[in-house]
Design a protein around this motif. Structure first.
Motif, mmCIF file in Angstrom:
data_model
loop_
_atom_site.group_PDB
_atom_site.id
_atom_site.type_symbol
_atom_site.label_atom_id
_atom_site.label_comp_id
_atom_site.label_asym_id
_atom_site.label_seq_id
_atom_site.Cartn_x
_atom_site.Cartn_y
_atom_site.Cartn_z
ATOM 1 N N ARG A 128 -65.356 -39.075 -28.507
ATOM 2 C CA ARG A 128 -64.207 -38.895 -27.778
ATOM 3 C C ARG A 128 -64.103 -39.096 -26.364
ATOM 4 N NH1 ARG A 128 -61.543 -34.735 -25.098
ATOM 5 N NH2 ARG A 128 -59.291 -34.768 -25.159
ATOM 6 N N VAL A 129 -63.113 -39.905 -25.983
ATOM 7 C CA VAL A 129 -63.012 -40.009 -24.315
ATOM 8 C C VAL A 129 -61.592 -39.186 -24.087
ATOM 9 C CG1 VAL A 129 -62.406 -41.543 -22.706
ATOM 10 C CG2 VAL A 129 -63.988 -42.347 -24.360
ATOM 11 N N PRO A 130 -61.804 -38.462 -22.995
ATOM 12 C CA PRO A 130 -60.755 -37.703 -22.651
ATOM 13 C C PRO A 130 -59.364 -38.412 -22.070
ATOM 14 C CG PRO A 130 -62.811 -36.978 -21.482
ATOM 15 C CD PRO A 130 -63.079 -38.212 -22.152
ATOM 16 N N SER A 131 -58.336 -37.902 -22.398
ATOM 17 C CA SER A 131 -57.035 -38.643 -22.120
ATOM 18 C C SER A 131 -57.006 -39.074 -20.581
ATOM 19 C CB SER A 131 -55.829 -37.806 -22.341
ATOM 20 O OG SER A 131 -55.658 -36.653 -21.742
ATOM 21 N N ASN A 132 -57.512 -38.178 -19.710
ATOM 22 C CA ASN A 132 -57.381 -38.336 -18.208
ATOM 23 C C ASN A 132 -58.680 -39.316 -17.807
ATOM 24 O OD1 ASN A 132 -59.346 -36.359 -18.818
ATOM 25 N ND2 ASN A 132 -59.161 -35.724 -16.619
ATOM 26 N N CYS A 133 -59.163 -40.059 -18.717
ATOM 27 C CA CYS A 133 -60.345 -41.017 -18.324
ATOM 28 C C CYS A 133 -60.004 -42.378 -18.974
ATOM 29 C CB CYS A 133 -61.737 -40.473 -18.884
ATOM 30 S SG CYS A 133 -63.162 -41.423 -18.480
ATOM 31 N N SER A 134 -60.235 -43.675 -17.919
ATOM 32 C CA SER A 134 -59.749 -44.759 -18.579
ATOM 33 C C SER A 134 -61.116 -45.704 -18.016
ATOM 34 C CB SER A 134 -58.519 -45.257 -18.258
ATOM 35 O OG SER A 134 -58.223 -45.355 -16.900
ATOM 36 N N PHE A 135 -60.847 -46.826 -18.612
ATOM 37 C CA PHE A 135 -62.048 -48.002 -18.104
ATOM 38 C C PHE A 135 -61.353 -49.419 -18.000
ATOM 39 C CE2 PHE A 135 -64.497 -44.646 -20.299
ATOM 40 C CZ PHE A 135 -65.394 -44.182 -19.421
ATOM 41 N N GLN A 136 -61.675 -49.972 -17.108
ATOM 42 C CA GLN A 136 -61.349 -51.379 -16.752
ATOM 43 C C GLN A 136 -62.380 -52.251 -16.555
ATOM 44 O OE1 GLN A 136 -58.166 -52.570 -16.999
ATOM 45 N NE2 GLN A 136 -56.995 -50.653 -17.123
ATOM 46 N N ILE A 137 -62.241 -53.549 -17.000
ATOM 47 C CA ILE A 137 -63.242 -54.625 -16.918
ATOM 48 C C ILE A 137 -62.982 -55.060 -15.457
ATOM 49 C CG2 ILE A 137 -64.331 -56.737 -17.365
ATOM 50 C CD1 ILE A 137 -64.034 -56.237 -20.365
ATOM 51 N N ALA A 138 -64.024 -54.945 -14.645
ATOM 52 C CA ALA A 138 -63.746 -55.585 -13.068
ATOM 53 C C ALA A 138 -65.008 -55.739 -12.450
ATOM 54 C CB ALA A 138 -62.920 -54.439 -12.293
ATOM 55 N N ASP A 139 -64.924 -56.894 -11.588
ATOM 56 C CA ASP A 139 -66.230 -57.059 -10.930
ATOM 57 C C ASP A 139 -66.251 -56.499 -9.301
ATOM 58 O OD1 ASP A 139 -68.295 -58.197 -9.317
ATOM 59 O OD2 ASP A 139 -68.067 -60.322 -10.061
ATOM 60 N N ALA A 140 -66.946 -55.707 -8.966
ATOM 61 C CA ALA A 140 -66.932 -54.990 -7.524
ATOM 62 C C ALA A 140 -66.951 -55.938 -6.540
ATOM 63 C CB ALA A 140 -67.824 -53.849 -7.395
ATOM 64 N N ASN A 141 -67.652 -57.043 -6.743
ATOM 65 C CA ASN A 141 -67.332 -58.081 -5.744
ATOM 66 C C ASN A 141 -65.941 -58.837 -5.303
ATOM 67 O OD1 ASN A 141 -70.436 -58.351 -5.058
ATOM 68 N ND2 ASN A 141 -70.455 -58.735 -7.342
ATOM 69 N N LYS A 142 -65.285 -58.882 -6.490
ATOM 70 C CA LYS A 142 -63.900 -59.636 -6.589
ATOM 71 C C LYS A 142 -62.776 -59.012 -6.923
ATOM 72 C CE LYS A 142 -66.588 -63.247 -8.842
ATOM 73 N NZ LYS A 142 -66.867 -64.187 -10.009
ATOM 74 N N ASP A 143 -62.751 -57.806 -7.340
ATOM 75 C CA ASP A 143 -61.686 -57.126 -7.996
ATOM 76 C C ASP A 143 -61.432 -55.671 -7.176
ATOM 77 O OD1 ASP A 143 -61.352 -59.126 -9.560
ATOM 78 O OD2 ASP A 143 -62.694 -58.137 -11.188
ATOM 79 N N MET A 144 -61.987 -55.545 -6.194
ATOM 80 C CA MET A 144 -61.723 -53.950 -5.713
ATOM 81 C C MET A 144 -60.293 -54.049 -5.048
ATOM 82 S SD MET A 144 -64.396 -51.976 -5.859
ATOM 83 C CE MET A 144 -64.337 -50.726 -4.715
ATOM 84 N N GLU A 145 -59.647 -55.017 -4.461
ATOM 85 C CA GLU A 145 -58.252 -54.888 -4.289
ATOM 86 C C GLU A 145 -57.374 -54.566 -5.313
ATOM 87 O OE1 GLU A 145 -56.902 -57.986 -1.509
ATOM 88 O OE2 GLU A 145 -58.572 -57.707 -0.170
ATOM 89 N N LYS A 146 -57.517 -55.278 -6.402
ATOM 90 C CA LYS A 146 -56.738 -55.014 -7.491
ATOM 91 C C LYS A 146 -56.689 -53.594 -8.020
ATOM 92 C CE LYS A 146 -57.634 -59.500 -9.343
ATOM 93 N NZ LYS A 146 -58.173 -60.427 -10.189
ATOM 94 N N ILE A 147 -57.674 -52.794 -8.023
ATOM 95 C CA ILE A 147 -57.674 -51.472 -8.233
ATOM 96 C C ILE A 147 -56.900 -50.335 -7.454
ATOM 97 C CG2 ILE A 147 -59.595 -51.762 -9.797
ATOM 98 C CD1 ILE A 147 -61.023 -49.849 -7.380
ATOM 99 N N GLY A 148 -56.647 -51.026 -6.399
ATOM 100 C CA GLY A 148 -55.719 -50.140 -5.443
ATOM 101 C C GLY A 148 -56.380 -49.170 -4.265
ATOM 102 N N SER A 149 -55.874 -48.180 -3.918
ATOM 103 C CA SER A 149 -56.318 -47.348 -3.180
ATOM 104 C C SER A 149 -55.878 -45.901 -3.226
ATOM 105 C CB SER A 149 -56.186 -47.715 -1.555
ATOM 106 O OG SER A 149 -54.669 -47.679 -1.452
#
Length: 208
Positions: free
Chosen positions: A120-141
């Protein structure tokens, strides 16, 4: 309102993976050379437990600081970002410890736990595929806490990466870094000297 990477379709996920010598590897980031299959995630789970033992059973080194940073606040949703989430173990355990916070884990491949209906994964935990070299802006602040553990092998530009990690934090947010010395040691704890290519004992990864 922050923006997160769009969910990746099954077809795109398959195209981003390759099999070599019976192991599954991601194809998004050429710098990161370790597998992304269930065996690797089992190793990362073990590594997580080793680090936790070193931290006295905690998920972080300074509990008083993390708990203040993530303390519940009226009309505010606490947010945690785990960069290089790997097997998802740290993110999931943080979500359990801080149920009032949203925890997002990003990595080059989805954690194996998502394909196992018995875990089980808690409802307040999620995962996304992203490359830290390219996608950091996409995940917001606006994150209260950003966590990075042993991600240096997959980072192209350290200065840019740490700039992006700091930008993802809210003012007064907390950046947690966990790294490792990949220099080999012998059974007595002494460093094994680096060898030239072609010599006995040469390890290519130590030259990276």
């Amino acid at each position: 309102m922050t923006q997160e990477p769009d969910s990746t379709s099954a077809a795109k996920v398959e195209k981003s993976l390759a099999i070599s010598n019976g192991r599954i590897f991601q194809m998004r980031n050429n710098a990161y050379f370790l597998p992304t299959d269930s065996s690797e995630h089992a190793r990362l789970d073990l590594q997580h437990e080793i680090v936790r033992l070193m931290l006295g059973g905690e998920l972080y080194q300074t509990p008083e600081l993390e708990k203040v940073t993530l303390a519940p606040q009226e009309n505010t949703k606490r947010r945690v970002l785990d960069v290089g989430a790997g097997s998802g173990k740290w993110a999931i355990e943080m979500a359990k410890e801080f149920p009032h916070a949203d925890v997002l884990g990003i990595d080059l491949a989805q954690p194996d736990i998502l394909s196992d209906p018995t875990r089980r994964v808690p409802s307040n935990c999620s995962f996304q595929i992203a490359d830290a070299n390219k996608d950091m802006e996409k995940i917001g602040s606006g994150y209260d806490l950003v966590h990075l553990r042993c991600v240096e092998a997959g980072i192209d530009d350290s200065d840019l990466f740490f700039y992006d990690a700091a930008r993802a934090l809210r003012p007064g947010g907390l950046l947690l870094l966990v790294g490792a010395d990949i220099q080999l040691v012998d059974e007595t704890g002494k460093y094994v000297p680096l060898q030239k290519p072609g010599s006995v004992g040469y390890v290519a990864t130590l030259e990276k």
